[in-house]
Design an enzyme around this catalytic site. Structure first.
Site, PDB file in Angstrom:
ATOM      1  N   PHE A  43      -3.783   3.994  -0.080  1.00  8.84           N
ATOM      2  CA  PHE A  43      -4.443   4.355   1.176  1.00  8.84           C
ATOM      3  C   PHE A  43      -5.475   5.454   0.970  1.00  8.84           C
ATOM      4  O   PHE A  43      -6.492   5.506   1.661  1.00  8.84           O
ATOM      5  CB  PHE A  43      -3.412   4.770   2.230  1.00  8.84           C
ATOM      6  CG  PHE A  43      -4.042   5.072   3.555  1.00  8.84           C
ATOM      7  CD1 PHE A  43      -4.499   4.042   4.365  1.00  8.84           C
ATOM      8  CD2 PHE A  43      -4.208   6.379   3.978  1.00  8.84           C
ATOM      9  CE1 PHE A  43      -5.107   4.315   5.591  1.00  8.84           C
ATOM     10  CE2 PHE A  43      -4.806   6.666   5.202  1.00  8.84           C
ATOM     11  CZ  PHE A  43      -5.261   5.622   6.006  1.00  8.84           C
ATOM     12  N   CYS A  65       0.844  -1.193   0.000  1.00  3.55           N
ATOM     13  CA  CYS A  65       0.000   0.000   0.000  1.00  3.55           C
ATOM     14  C   CYS A  65       0.880   1.245   0.000  1.00  3.55           C
ATOM     15  O   CYS A  65       1.845   1.319   0.762  1.00  3.55           O
ATOM     16  CB  CYS A  65      -0.895  -0.032   1.242  1.00  3.55           C
ATOM     17  SG  CYS A  65      -1.827   1.467   1.544  1.00  3.55           S
ATOM     18  N   CYS A  66       0.540   2.210  -0.862  1.00  5.46           N
ATOM     19  CA  CYS A  66       1.209   3.514  -0.840  1.00  5.46           C
ATOM     20  C   CYS A  66       0.110   4.575  -0.782  1.00  5.46           C
ATOM     21  O   CYS A  66      -0.981   4.312  -0.273  1.00  5.46           O
ATOM     22  CB  CYS A  66       2.125   3.677  -2.056  1.00  5.46           C
ATOM     23  SG  CYS A  66       1.238   3.661  -3.633  1.00  5.46           S
ATOM     24  N   TYR A  67       0.363   5.750  -1.296  1.00  2.00           N
ATOM     25  CA  TYR A  67      -0.646   6.819  -1.262  1.00  2.00           C
ATOM     26  C   TYR A  67      -1.787   6.575  -2.261  1.00  2.00           C
ATOM     27  O   TYR A  67      -2.950   6.636  -1.912  1.00  2.00           O
ATOM     28  CB  TYR A  67      -0.013   8.182  -1.576  1.00  2.00           C
ATOM     29  CG  TYR A  67       0.945   8.649  -0.517  1.00  2.00           C
ATOM     30  CD1 TYR A  67       0.484   9.261   0.640  1.00  2.00           C
ATOM     31  CD2 TYR A  67       2.310   8.473  -0.666  1.00  2.00           C
ATOM     32  CE1 TYR A  67       1.363   9.684   1.624  1.00  2.00           C
ATOM     33  CE2 TYR A  67       3.201   8.898   0.305  1.00  2.00           C
ATOM     34  CZ  TYR A  67       2.725   9.500   1.449  1.00  2.00           C
ATOM     35  OH  TYR A  67       3.600   9.914   2.423  1.00  2.00           O
ATOM     36  N   GLY A  78      -1.453   4.045  -5.096  1.00  2.00           N
ATOM     37  CA  GLY A  78      -1.339   2.812  -5.873  1.00  2.00           C
ATOM     38  C   GLY A  78      -0.330   2.871  -6.999  1.00  2.00           C
ATOM     39  O   GLY A  78      -0.328   2.013  -7.877  1.00  2.00           O
TER      40      GLY A  78
END
Length: 110
Positions: free
Chosen positions: A97, A68-70, A72
């Protein structure tokens, strides 16, 4: 060693929400420490350059991992890196996220 043909898969927010309860997937969050501290997916592991060696040492390489990042985007590169480290089932969370928080604001841990 993973061949060049092996790649990560994509996971939708709704799919992760379904599997989160059974704790079958390991969620790793690669956002910056302050963002992670202000809110993250429950039971997510904060993965940074500083914690990567410990994570690789202790990881179950056969457990499904969701990165998971900001939004995708960065998670795709990180997911491909984990594949190159011989993880067998790795997903990049589409929407990251940001979308998780929009769709499941009640399922965020600080």
């Amino acid at each position: 060693m993973a061949s060049s043909e092996e790649s990560f898969k994509h996971m939708q927010i709704s799919e992760l929400h379904k599997v989160l309860a059974d704790e079958s997937h390991v969620v790793v969050d690669i956002r910056d420490p302050a963002s992670f501290q202000s809110g993250h997916i429950p039971n997510a592991i904060h993965l940074s350059n500083e914690s990567l060696a410990d994570f690789l040492r202790d990881a179950d390489f056969d457990a499904p991992v969701v990165v998971c990042c900001y939004h995708g985007i960065s998670s795709q590169q990180a997911a491909q890196f984990l594949i190159s480290q011989d993880f067998t089932e790795v997903y990049s969370l589409d929407g990251g996220f940001t979308d998780w928080q929009l769709q499941h604001p009640d399922v965020v841990t600080c």
